[in-house]
Design an enzyme around this catalytic site. Sequence first.
Site, PDB file in Angstrom:
ATOM      1  CG  HIS A 104      23.389 -13.668  43.206  1.00 18.29           C
ATOM      2  ND1 HIS A 104      22.831 -13.525  44.439  1.00 18.29           N
ATOM      3  CD2 HIS A 104      23.271 -14.971  42.888  1.00 18.29           C
ATOM      4  CE1 HIS A 104      22.375 -14.697  44.839  1.00 18.29           C
ATOM      5  NE2 HIS A 104      22.634 -15.599  43.915  1.00 18.29           N
ATOM      6  CG  ASP A 171      21.684 -17.959  31.094  1.00 20.56           C
ATOM      7  OD1 ASP A 171      20.857 -17.646  30.224  1.00 20.56           O
ATOM      8  OD2 ASP A 171      22.909 -18.085  30.876  1.00 20.56           O
ATOM      9  CD  GLU A 284      22.173 -18.621  27.040  1.00 22.98           C
ATOM     10  OE1 GLU A 284      22.976 -19.417  27.561  1.00 22.98           O
ATOM     11  OE2 GLU A 284      21.530 -17.784  27.686  1.00 22.98           O
TER      12      GLU A 284
HETATM   13  P1  FAD Z   1      23.585  -7.023  43.444  1.00 27.74           P
HETATM   14  O1  FAD Z   1      24.761  -7.865  43.222  1.00 27.74           O
HETATM   15  O2  FAD Z   1      23.036  -7.012  44.805  1.00 27.74           O
HETATM   16  O3  FAD Z   1      23.864  -5.527  42.948  1.00 27.74           O
HETATM   17  C1  FAD Z   1      24.552  -5.263  41.759  1.00 27.74           C
HETATM   18  C2  FAD Z   1      24.777  -3.768  41.558  1.00 27.74           C
HETATM   19  O4  FAD Z   1      23.529  -3.157  41.299  1.00 27.74           O
HETATM   20  C3  FAD Z   1      25.356  -3.066  42.769  1.00 27.74           C
HETATM   21  O5  FAD Z   1      26.160  -2.014  42.363  1.00 27.74           O
HETATM   22  C4  FAD Z   1      24.124  -2.548  43.487  1.00 27.74           C
HETATM   23  O6  FAD Z   1      24.415  -1.427  44.273  1.00 27.74           O
HETATM   24  C5  FAD Z   1      23.222  -2.217  42.315  1.00 27.74           C
HETATM   25  N1  FAD Z   1      21.802  -2.397  42.628  1.00 27.74           N
HETATM   26  C6  FAD Z   1      21.195  -3.470  43.163  1.00 27.74           C
HETATM   27  N2  FAD Z   1      19.879  -3.240  43.258  1.00 27.74           N
HETATM   28  C7  FAD Z   1      19.660  -2.008  42.771  1.00 27.74           C
HETATM   29  C8  FAD Z   1      18.512  -1.207  42.595  1.00 27.74           C
HETATM   30  N3  FAD Z   1      17.306  -1.618  42.975  1.00 27.74           N
HETATM   31  N4  FAD Z   1      18.657   0.014  42.054  1.00 27.74           N
HETATM   32  C9  FAD Z   1      19.877   0.474  41.665  1.00 27.74           C
HETATM   33  N5  FAD Z   1      20.995  -0.240  41.823  1.00 27.74           N
HETATM   34  C10 FAD Z   1      20.884  -1.468  42.355  1.00 27.74           C
HETATM   35  N6  FAD Z   1      23.610 -11.700  34.478  1.00 27.74           N
HETATM   36  C11 FAD Z   1      23.066 -11.746  33.249  1.00 27.74           C
HETATM   37  O7  FAD Z   1      22.949 -10.735  32.579  1.00 27.74           O
HETATM   38  N7  FAD Z   1      22.634 -12.924  32.723  1.00 27.74           N
HETATM   39  C12 FAD Z   1      22.693 -14.099  33.416  1.00 27.74           C
HETATM   40  O8  FAD Z   1      22.273 -15.131  32.908  1.00 27.74           O
HETATM   41  C13 FAD Z   1      23.258 -14.068  34.722  1.00 27.74           C
HETATM   42  N8  FAD Z   1      23.326 -15.193  35.460  1.00 27.74           N
HETATM   43  C14 FAD Z   1      23.882 -15.137  36.705  1.00 27.74           C
HETATM   44  C15 FAD Z   1      23.950 -16.316  37.463  1.00 27.74           C
HETATM   45  C16 FAD Z   1      24.492 -16.300  38.725  1.00 27.74           C
HETATM   46  C17 FAD Z   1      24.556 -17.583  39.517  1.00 27.74           C
HETATM   47  C18 FAD Z   1      25.035 -15.100  39.237  1.00 27.74           C
HETATM   48  C19 FAD Z   1      25.677 -15.080  40.570  1.00 27.74           C
HETATM   49  C20 FAD Z   1      24.986 -13.926  38.500  1.00 27.74           C
HETATM   50  C21 FAD Z   1      24.399 -13.933  37.235  1.00 27.74           C
HETATM   51  N9  FAD Z   1      24.296 -12.769  36.464  1.00 27.74           N
HETATM   52  C22 FAD Z   1      23.725 -12.829  35.214  1.00 27.74           C
HETATM   53  C23 FAD Z   1      24.836 -11.507  36.947  1.00 27.74           C
HETATM   54  C24 FAD Z   1      23.770 -10.625  37.576  1.00 27.74           C
HETATM   55  O9  FAD Z   1      23.019  -9.986  36.569  1.00 27.74           O
HETATM   56  C25 FAD Z   1      24.441  -9.566  38.440  1.00 27.74           C
HETATM   57  O10 FAD Z   1      25.080 -10.210  39.508  1.00 27.74           O
HETATM   58  C26 FAD Z   1      23.504  -8.501  38.941  1.00 27.74           C
HETATM   59  O11 FAD Z   1      24.255  -7.644  39.733  1.00 27.74           O
HETATM   60  C27 FAD Z   1      22.239  -8.947  39.659  1.00 27.74           C
HETATM   61  O12 FAD Z   1      22.455  -9.451  40.900  1.00 27.74           O
HETATM   62  P2  FAD Z   1      21.750  -8.876  42.224  1.00 27.74           P
HETATM   63  O13 FAD Z   1      20.298  -8.633  42.048  1.00 27.74           O
HETATM   64  O14 FAD Z   1      22.137  -9.847  43.274  1.00 27.74           O
HETATM   65  O15 FAD Z   1      22.443  -7.460  42.407  1.00 27.74           O
END
Ligand code: FAD
Length: 532
Positions: A104, A171, A284
């Site tokens: 994401h 969220d 918020e």
């Molecule tokens: P990825 O996008 O897959 O990874 C993000 C980063 O973290 C990359 O660099 C990856 O290499 C690293 N990573 C992933 N997993 C691990 C792990 N296990 N150990 C170490 N590194 C790792 N953020 C907020 O704070 N509040 C919100 O309300 C919020 N709402 C969101 C709503 C939507 C629809 C979207 C798309 C994003 C939102 N986000 C929010 C952002 C979100 O926190 C980030 O996108 C975050 O990266 C988590 O997504 P992911 O698990 O898909 O991680």
Amino acid sequence: MIAYIEHSFVHDEGAGETRQNDAVESADQNDAVLCQEALEREGIQGTVDYTSTSTGSVAKDFGGMNRVRPLGVVRPANSSDVAAAVRAAADTRDMTVAARGNGHSINGQAMARRGLVLDMRAMGDHPFNVVVSEGDNDGHYYADVSGGALWEDVLKRCVLGHGLAPRSWTDYLALTVGGTLSNAGVSGQAFRYGPQTSNVTELEVVTGRGKTVICSPSLNSDLFFAVLGGLGQFGVITRARIPLRKAPDMVRWIRLVYAEFDEFTRDAEFLVRQPEGESFDYVEGFVFVNRDDPVNGWPSVTLDPNQCFDPDLLPRSSGEVLYCLEVALHFNHYDHPSTVDSEEQRLVGRLRFVEGLRFSVDVGYMEFLLRVKKAEQHAKANGIWEAPHPWLNLFVSKRNIADFDRTVFKKILKDGIGGPMLVYPLLRSRWDSRTSVVIPDEEIFYLIALLRFTPAYPKGPPVGELVAQNREIIRHCTRKGYDFKLYLPHYQTQEEWKQHFGNQWSRFVERKAMFDPMAILAPGQKIFPRRS
Ligand code: FAD
């Protein structure tokens, strides 16, 4: 021509590389063979997949603006598999490893060009991905969750199985535990409990040296604090221990409309400074357009189809944008309705929103926390979920927020962005300065989230135009000398990263040298080049 420009905006790191890259290709091939052999030697319990279907599926992310294909996708069964993948990459000249949570990210942060992508969800699906236990003698509960577990699964397991829940959320919950802990994890509870990075007591981490380490504030604390908010640079989080508390049954979800930004911020700041019991459980806010626009305007504020936004109640002085304070109060089935009403009245009575523009609805606790799921389903149904999302997230100091409103909300974004424009205050003192996250210097700072949802071009605006608008906003903040930081940051050069981290840069570099000296991990962040 426009169609061509639009198409080429998707940054495809694999495309267009021809003969001049032949030497690089053959070095890559050597690396690929070495890495494959090393993985075979390690004998991992999960799977490694080199098919184009698999590598293609992790070559994109929610942002939809980058396309970077890895060599292979590792689906780890456990932390030993994660360590094996890191060691296999270390055996090569320049292969890297990116943990991918739920993909994401907006700007390719979880991608690894011709490296290995660890599909952390594979560990999240493990039947024991959430284990709830009682702490020693202290009556406190915690959950041990896989780094690849989705927060929505953590919620369901904890609430349905045990009547317990973590305190601090995002969220939207289809994000992984490891993904949000690598950034911060912010929502309307953070003013009281801090971000998710302040709500974890122990981690299991596989470092860039391929070592599996348990860490906490008292054990290997350097690694613990480095990894939290560490953008995946120091280790892969394979397990996290999250403190739990009793989950409430219900939530009164309230929206209050303001015509003036200074009244909105005064009330929001008042609420976040109050002690527990004297404020709401969630605070918020968002900006919306002052017209009958179904997505950006008045209809986006009501919480129930039976509610109606009456613009006649707005003062004549109202401008092109309005503000909505979104708050919530927890309660239980056994609470008498009059008790909940009077508590709401007591808290709302101190606020100066536009009289009559107050909307509320009672929902179950899980329904409240899963509220964005509905928006996801809606966006998936109309194709907007799959379109590019050039989102911008910022933290802006209290001292600059009025100017931000005047220039950005009231001018640049006065017609809306096709999705929420969040703005709400947070308290610096709730953030642990030992973690790797960087935030503004002032005690009160605002989260700004421009969550753009527009149809793909040509139905919607060209994504390049939206990215340019984001840049214009950042340029404005820089030119005016704001105390601000990007949240979920994204830069192209190390010089920009250095500026982002400011006086924390040397600590970040030292942490990298200590835990990932070959710069194997999270190459998609573009902070450190791989070292041989
Ligand atoms: P990825 O996008 O897959 O990874 C993000 C980063 O973290 C990359 O660099 C990856 O290499 C690293 N990573 C992933 N997993 C691990 C792990 N296990 N150990 C170490 N590194 C790792 N953020 C907020 O704070 N509040 C919100 O309300 C919020 N709402 C969101 C709503 C939507 C629809 C979207 C798309 C994003 C939102 N986000 C929010 C952002 C979100 O926190 C980030 O996108 C975050 O990266 C988590 O997504 P992911 O698990 O898909 O991680």
